[in-house]
Design a protein around this motif. Structure first.
Motif, PDB file in Angstrom:
ATOM      1  N   GLY A  26       0.820  -1.193   0.000  1.00  0.00           N
ATOM      2  CA  GLY A  26       0.000   0.000   0.000  1.00  0.00           C
ATOM      3  C   GLY A  26       0.854   1.242   0.000  1.00  0.00           C
ATOM      4  N   PRO A  27       0.197   2.376   0.060  1.00  0.00           N
ATOM      5  CA  PRO A  27       0.922   3.644   0.070  1.00  0.00           C
ATOM      6  C   PRO A  27       1.729   3.777   1.358  1.00  0.00           C
ATOM      7  CG  PRO A  27      -1.395   3.976   0.536  1.00  0.00           C
ATOM      8  CD  PRO A  27      -1.239   2.539   0.168  1.00  0.00           C
ATOM      9  N   THR A  28       2.756   4.610   1.339  1.00  0.00           N
ATOM     10  CA  THR A  28       3.619   4.711   2.511  1.00  0.00           C
ATOM     11  C   THR A  28       3.329   5.941   3.364  1.00  0.00           C
ATOM     12  OG1 THR A  28       5.296   5.766   1.129  1.00  0.00           O
ATOM     13  CG2 THR A  28       5.501   3.397   1.472  1.00  0.00           C
ATOM     14  N   VAL A  29       3.159   7.104   2.758  1.00  0.00           N
ATOM     15  CA  VAL A  29       2.942   8.332   3.519  1.00  0.00           C
ATOM     16  C   VAL A  29       1.593   8.915   3.124  1.00  0.00           C
ATOM     17  CG1 VAL A  29       3.810  10.629   4.045  1.00  0.00           C
ATOM     18  CG2 VAL A  29       5.419   8.784   3.559  1.00  0.00           C
ATOM     19  N   LEU A  30       0.624   8.745   3.991  1.00  0.00           N
ATOM     20  CA  LEU A  30      -0.735   9.195   3.697  1.00  0.00           C
ATOM     21  C   LEU A  30      -1.101  10.410   4.532  1.00  0.00           C
ATOM     22  CD1 LEU A  30      -2.505   5.739   3.600  1.00  0.00           C
ATOM     23  CD2 LEU A  30      -2.180   7.293   1.691  1.00  0.00           C
ATOM     24  N   THR A  31      -1.784  11.357   3.888  1.00  0.00           N
ATOM     25  CA  THR A  31      -2.276  12.540   4.574  1.00  0.00           C
ATOM     26  C   THR A  31      -3.799  12.507   4.528  1.00  0.00           C
ATOM     27  OG1 THR A  31      -0.330  13.792   3.876  1.00  0.00           O
ATOM     28  CG2 THR A  31      -2.257  15.062   4.592  1.00  0.00           C
ATOM     29  N   LEU A  32      -4.421  12.620   5.683  1.00  0.00           N
ATOM     30  CA  LEU A  32      -5.879  12.615   5.787  1.00  0.00           C
ATOM     31  C   LEU A  32      -6.445  13.874   5.149  1.00  0.00           C
ATOM     32  CD1 LEU A  32      -8.515  11.421   7.049  1.00  0.00           C
ATOM     33  CD2 LEU A  32      -7.972  12.796   9.079  1.00  0.00           C
ATOM     34  N   LEU A  33      -7.457  13.706   4.313  1.00  0.00           N
ATOM     35  CA  LEU A  33      -8.200  14.846   3.778  1.00  0.00           C
ATOM     36  C   LEU A  33      -9.405  15.082   4.673  1.00  0.00           C
ATOM     37  CD1 LEU A  33      -8.199  14.279  -0.085  1.00  0.00           C
ATOM     38  CD2 LEU A  33      -6.778  15.827   1.254  1.00  0.00           C
ATOM     39  N   SER A  34      -9.604  16.324   5.090  1.00  0.00           N
ATOM     40  CA  SER A  34     -10.750  16.632   5.929  1.00  0.00           C
ATOM     41  C   SER A  34     -11.220  18.047   5.640  1.00  0.00           C
ATOM     42  CB  SER A  34     -10.390  16.482   7.418  1.00  0.00           C
ATOM     43  OG  SER A  34      -9.359  17.375   7.773  1.00  0.00           O
ATOM     44  N   GLY A  35     -12.456  18.308   6.027  1.00  0.00           N
ATOM     45  CA  GLY A  35     -13.028  19.635   5.874  1.00  0.00           C
ATOM     46  C   GLY A  35     -12.980  20.140   4.444  1.00  0.00           C
ATOM     47  N   ASP A  36     -12.515  21.381   4.279  1.00  0.00           N
ATOM     48  CA  ASP A  36     -12.461  21.997   2.952  1.00  0.00           C
ATOM     49  C   ASP A  36     -11.554  21.229   1.993  1.00  0.00           C
ATOM     50  OD1 ASP A  36     -14.234  23.991   3.690  1.00  0.00           O
ATOM     51  OD2 ASP A  36     -12.652  25.444   4.164  1.00  0.00           O
ATOM     52  N   ILE A 113      -4.479  11.141   0.903  1.00  0.00           N
ATOM     53  CA  ILE A 113      -3.767  11.470  -0.322  1.00  0.00           C
ATOM     54  C   ILE A 113      -2.286  11.164  -0.149  1.00  0.00           C
ATOM     55  CG2 ILE A 113      -3.432  13.898   0.340  1.00  0.00           C
ATOM     56  CD1 ILE A 113      -3.904  14.590  -2.670  1.00  0.00           C
ATOM     57  N   GLU A 114      -1.701  10.648  -1.228  1.00  0.00           N
ATOM     58  CA  GLU A 114      -0.257  10.490  -1.340  1.00  0.00           C
ATOM     59  C   GLU A 114       0.091  10.934  -2.755  1.00  0.00           C
ATOM     60  OE1 GLU A 114       2.779   7.127  -0.049  1.00  0.00           O
ATOM     61  OE2 GLU A 114       1.781   6.597  -1.931  1.00  0.00           O
ATOM     62  N   GLY A 115       0.835  12.015  -2.892  1.00  0.00           N
ATOM     63  CA  GLY A 115       1.080  12.581  -4.217  1.00  0.00           C
ATOM     64  C   GLY A 115      -0.238  13.072  -4.779  1.00  0.00           C
ATOM     65  N   THR A 116      -0.599  12.593  -5.976  1.00  0.00           N
ATOM     66  CA  THR A 116      -1.898  12.941  -6.568  1.00  0.00           C
ATOM     67  C   THR A 116      -2.894  11.797  -6.453  1.00  0.00           C
ATOM     68  OG1 THR A 116      -1.210  12.188  -8.761  1.00  0.00           O
ATOM     69  CG2 THR A 116      -0.851  14.528  -8.241  1.00  0.00           C
ATOM     70  N   CYS A 117      -2.520  10.755  -5.762  1.00  0.00           N
ATOM     71  CA  CYS A 117      -3.370   9.568  -5.637  1.00  0.00           C
ATOM     72  C   CYS A 117      -4.213   9.659  -4.366  1.00  0.00           C
ATOM     73  CB  CYS A 117      -2.494   8.315  -5.603  1.00  0.00           C
ATOM     74  SG  CYS A 117      -3.409   6.786  -5.820  1.00  0.00           S
ATOM     75  N   LEU A 118      -5.534   9.536  -4.537  1.00  0.00           N
ATOM     76  CA  LEU A 118      -6.460   9.541  -3.409  1.00  0.00           C
ATOM     77  C   LEU A 118      -6.835   8.109  -3.066  1.00  0.00           C
ATOM     78  CD1 LEU A 118      -8.816  12.401  -4.628  1.00  0.00           C
ATOM     79  CD2 LEU A 118      -6.966  12.565  -2.976  1.00  0.00           C
ATOM     80  N   TYR A 119      -6.651   7.738  -1.817  1.00  0.00           N
ATOM     81  CA  TYR A 119      -6.973   6.396  -1.335  1.00  0.00           C
ATOM     82  C   TYR A 119      -8.196   6.480  -0.438  1.00  0.00           C
ATOM     83  CZ  TYR A 119      -2.392   4.825  -2.925  1.00  0.00           C
ATOM     84  OH  TYR A 119      -1.306   4.500  -3.694  1.00  0.00           O
ATOM     85  N   SER A 120      -9.215   5.683  -0.748  1.00  0.00           N
ATOM     86  CA  SER A 120     -10.445   5.648   0.041  1.00  0.00           C
ATOM     87  C   SER A 120     -10.462   4.394   0.898  1.00  0.00           C
ATOM     88  CB  SER A 120     -11.666   5.659  -0.884  1.00  0.00           C
ATOM     89  OG  SER A 120     -11.693   6.854  -1.633  1.00  0.00           O
ATOM     90  N   PHE A 121     -10.672   4.597   2.184  1.00  0.00           N
ATOM     91  CA  PHE A 121     -10.729   3.508   3.157  1.00  0.00           C
ATOM     92  C   PHE A 121     -12.101   3.506   3.813  1.00  0.00           C
ATOM     93  CE2 PHE A 121      -6.263   4.363   2.790  1.00  0.00           C
ATOM     94  CZ  PHE A 121      -5.611   3.187   3.067  1.00  0.00           C
ATOM     95  N   HIS A 122     -12.631   2.326   4.092  1.00  0.00           N
ATOM     96  CA  HIS A 122     -13.848   2.249   4.888  1.00  0.00           C
ATOM     97  C   HIS A 122     -13.515   2.840   6.261  1.00  0.00           C
ATOM     98  CE1 HIS A 122     -17.104   0.622   7.303  1.00  0.00           C
ATOM     99  NE2 HIS A 122     -17.782   0.585   6.163  1.00  0.00           N
ATOM    100  N   PRO A 123     -14.389   3.677   6.829  1.00  0.00           N
ATOM    101  CA  PRO A 123     -14.079   4.307   8.118  1.00  0.00           C
ATOM    102  C   PRO A 123     -13.717   3.316   9.232  1.00  0.00           C
ATOM    103  CG  PRO A 123     -15.942   5.406   7.113  1.00  0.00           C
ATOM    104  CD  PRO A 123     -15.641   4.193   6.256  1.00  0.00           C
ATOM    105  N   SER A 124     -14.216   2.093   9.160  1.00  0.00           N
ATOM    106  CA  SER A 124     -13.870   1.111  10.196  1.00  0.00           C
ATOM    107  C   SER A 124     -12.412   0.668  10.101  1.00  0.00           C
ATOM    108  CB  SER A 124     -14.781  -0.122  10.090  1.00  0.00           C
ATOM    109  OG  SER A 124     -14.490  -0.856   8.905  1.00  0.00           O
TER     110      SER A 124
END
Length: 155
Positions: A26-36, A113-124
């Motif tokens: 999987g991706p190595t460094v992920l940044t959570l997208l939130s809010g705006d 997000i990692e780079g320009t790739c958005l990864y969607s995870f089930h909230p659980s």
């Protein structure tokens, strides 16, 4: 003789060790997208994506989805096309509901997000703002027109 055998064994095993190192975790460094940031990633955009799992219903794992700024969506997966709605249900969870062939419930995701790739995870599969396992993503997408940093998507 023993030293030569050890070197030969090490050289023989090195491709296996290398293969284990590059195994998809999987991706190595992920940044959570939130809010705006989360809203801006979707509103008024078209995304091309792939599901982690192959979809029997359409014979593909690839999809395209267009998100209007007013919360509508147009979804395409193989020969399946559907319309629906998207909305943020909390600061870091986005949900989708469809009207036609995919109707029947609401699907929600936490997006990283990692780079320009958005990864969607089930909230659980997310705890304390991070995935429990980076390789348990459900779908990954790139915004159409952006150069893809996803390993198997072209943007």
């Amino acid at each position: 003789m023993m030293r030569a055998a050890v070197i030969t064994l090490a050289l023989w095993l090195s491709p296996l060790a290398h293969a284990q190192l590059i195994e998809d975790t999987g991706p190595t460094v992920l940044t959570l997208l939130s809010g705006d940031s989360l809203r801006d990633a979707f509103a008024g955009r078209t995304m091309d994506g792939t599901y982690k799992e192959f979809r029997q219903r359409s014979g593909t794992s690839h999809f395209t989805e267009t998100f209007t700024k007013d919360g509508k969506t147009i979804y395409r997966e193989g020969t399946i096309t559907d319309t629906g709605e998207w909305k943020l249900v909390s600061d870091d969870v986005i949900c989708f509901r469809y009207d036609g062939p995919l109707a029947g419930g609401v699907s929600c995701f936490t997006v990283f997000i990692e780079g320009t790739c958005l990864y969607s995870f089930h909230p659980s599969r997310v705890q304390d703002g991070q995935p429990i396992d980076n390789n348990q993503w459900s779908a990954k997408t790139v915004i159409r027109g952006e150069l893809s940093t996803c390993d198997d998507l072209i943007g």
